[in-house]
Design a protein around this motif. Sequence first.
Motif, mmCIF file in Angstrom:
data_model
loop_
_atom_site.group_PDB
_atom_site.id
_atom_site.type_symbol
_atom_site.label_atom_id
_atom_site.label_comp_id
_atom_site.label_asym_id
_atom_site.label_seq_id
_atom_site.Cartn_x
_atom_site.Cartn_y
_atom_site.Cartn_z
ATOM 1 N N ALA A 1 26.855 16.661 4.267
ATOM 2 C CA ALA A 1 26.375 17.610 5.282
ATOM 3 C C ALA A 1 25.227 18.475 4.778
ATOM 4 O O ALA A 1 24.369 18.902 5.558
ATOM 5 N N THR A 2 25.175 18.723 3.481
ATOM 6 C CA THR A 2 24.160 19.632 2.935
ATOM 7 C C THR A 2 22.800 18.950 2.739
ATOM 8 O O THR A 2 21.863 19.604 2.289
ATOM 9 N N TYR A 3 22.704 17.663 3.062
ATOM 10 C CA TYR A 3 21.451 16.950 2.799
ATOM 11 C C TYR A 3 20.525 16.838 4.017
ATOM 12 O O TYR A 3 19.353 16.501 3.855
ATOM 13 N N THR A 4 21.033 17.098 5.209
ATOM 14 C CA THR A 4 20.215 16.852 6.404
ATOM 15 C C THR A 4 18.965 17.738 6.438
ATOM 16 O O THR A 4 17.828 17.230 6.444
ATOM 17 N N MET A 5 19.150 19.050 6.483
ATOM 18 C CA MET A 5 18.008 19.962 6.581
ATOM 19 C C MET A 5 17.111 19.902 5.342
ATOM 20 O O MET A 5 15.879 19.862 5.445
ATOM 21 N N PRO A 6 17.692 19.877 4.116
ATOM 22 C CA PRO A 6 16.826 19.764 2.936
ATOM 23 C C PRO A 6 15.973 18.482 2.919
ATOM 24 O O PRO A 6 14.849 18.506 2.424
ATOM 25 N N SER A 7 16.519 17.374 3.474
ATOM 26 C CA SER A 7 15.714 16.146 3.479
ATOM 27 C C SER A 7 14.479 16.306 4.367
ATOM 28 O O SER A 7 13.402 15.780 4.049
ATOM 29 N N ILE A 8 14.616 17.058 5.462
ATOM 30 C CA ILE A 8 13.460 17.311 6.331
ATOM 31 C C ILE A 8 12.495 18.289 5.657
ATOM 32 O O ILE A 8 11.277 18.099 5.678
ATOM 33 N N ALA A 9 13.062 19.322 5.038
ATOM 34 C CA ALA A 9 12.217 20.299 4.340
ATOM 35 C C ALA A 9 11.451 19.651 3.193
ATOM 36 O O ALA A 9 10.269 19.950 2.976
ATOM 37 N N ALA A 10 12.116 18.745 2.460
ATOM 38 C CA ALA A 10 11.449 18.069 1.327
ATOM 39 C C ALA A 10 10.269 17.243 1.813
ATOM 40 O O ALA A 10 9.208 17.206 1.175
ATOM 41 N N VAL A 11 10.466 16.571 2.955
ATOM 42 C CA VAL A 11 9.374 15.777 3.538
ATOM 43 C C VAL A 11 8.185 16.684 3.891
ATOM 44 O O VAL A 11 7.022 16.364 3.608
ATOM 45 N N ALA A 12 8.501 17.837 4.515
ATOM 46 C CA ALA A 12 7.427 18.756 4.923
ATOM 47 C C ALA A 12 6.734 19.372 3.708
ATOM 48 O O ALA A 12 5.506 19.471 3.669
ATOM 49 N N ILE A 13 7.515 19.782 2.706
ATOM 50 C CA ILE A 13 6.924 20.345 1.487
ATOM 51 C C ILE A 13 6.024 19.323 0.813
ATOM 52 O O ILE A 13 4.970 19.657 0.270
ATOM 53 N N GLY A 14 6.442 18.059 0.869
ATOM 54 C CA GLY A 14 5.686 16.999 0.197
ATOM 55 C C GLY A 14 4.402 16.605 0.898
ATOM 56 O O GLY A 14 3.696 15.697 0.438
ATOM 57 N N GLY A 15 4.074 17.260 2.013
ATOM 58 C CA GLY A 15 2.801 17.005 2.663
ATOM 59 C C GLY A 15 2.812 15.854 3.641
ATOM 60 O O GLY A 15 1.750 15.408 4.093
ATOM 61 N N ILE A 16 3.994 15.352 3.987
ATOM 62 C CA ILE A 16 4.069 14.275 4.979
ATOM 63 C C ILE A 16 3.977 14.901 6.366
ATOM 64 O O ILE A 16 4.773 15.778 6.715
#
Length: 332
Positions: free
Chosen positions: A258-273
């Motif tokens: 459950a703790t991976y959903t929002m961070p996976s989206i944030a990681a994508v955004a931080i990474g410049g995608i």
Amino acid sequence: MSNEGLNRTLLRVSLQGFTRAVLLSRLSISILAILLLFVLGEVILPGFMSFSHVMSILRLSVFLGIVTLGQTLVVISGEEGIDLSVGSVVSLGVVISAYLLNGQDINIPKALIFVPAVGLGIGLLSGLAISYIQIPPIIMTLAMASVVEGTSLIITRGFPTGSAPRFLEIIGSGKVLNVPYLILLWVLAILSMTFVLAKTRWGSILYGVGSNSLTAELSGVMVRRFRVFVYGACGAIACAAGLLVLSYTGTPYLNLGATYTMPSIAAVAIGGISLAGGSGNYIGAVTGCIILTTLNSILVALRTTEAVRQITFGLLLLILIISYTSRRKGGR
């Protein structure tokens, strides 16, 4: 001006341009942010930058990194693509893996086939509804997350059974030259995905579909079918991530993903995608995963509660989305 003077001027201008490009690139900023976070962590908690602790943070980043791999594909495929079911699928992957493995190494091949296949089926269902029934990705994957969570409860009756076998536990906790096996597996995944995205026809089609689906369709790409496959791949990767999570925990628990959903989206955004699709790469998302995991470690060192950490990540994601929306409006 003499030729020598002109050459020096051109060299200085080139170096200035190169330096500016390096400093302003998204990847450079992300790497700088990682370094600053580690320095901050060292100030707060001496020993934070020790080799063993850095390896520990990177190992924790692996699980988010694998989940983000699938999220990266979905976001690059465009049409505001996003998968909010990845966390639930990871949890289901943990439960199914433990049940199938039941502590026996001999069951590993069966789990390696069946667990990703379940995730593939879930992702394909989401992809079919998004591509052919035109249900918005956020609504469809959110509904699918609820279905998957309910299925997990039905299967386990609230009490997951089984456990990780010895070999899987070695993968999850073992090391070679003090480098965890999981980090080596992640490096292999990073190299493979970078090659697929940058050097293969499939990668070119993914960027083409994400940047302009109409042009891709006119070029002969079956866009709807392609996006179905992308969501299927995301589901398979998320469910396989559940297998890796089990290798680390050894014992299954409900809602481990459950703790991976929002961070996976944030990681994508931080990474410049770009959240609009068609640009970015997995290397950028990897730096985003390390940033978020390091930030979480600092918050743990500060003895903050889980609620405070969730609020922090939520605010970070909100800032990233506002920044993304502002850039889109500015580009019009």
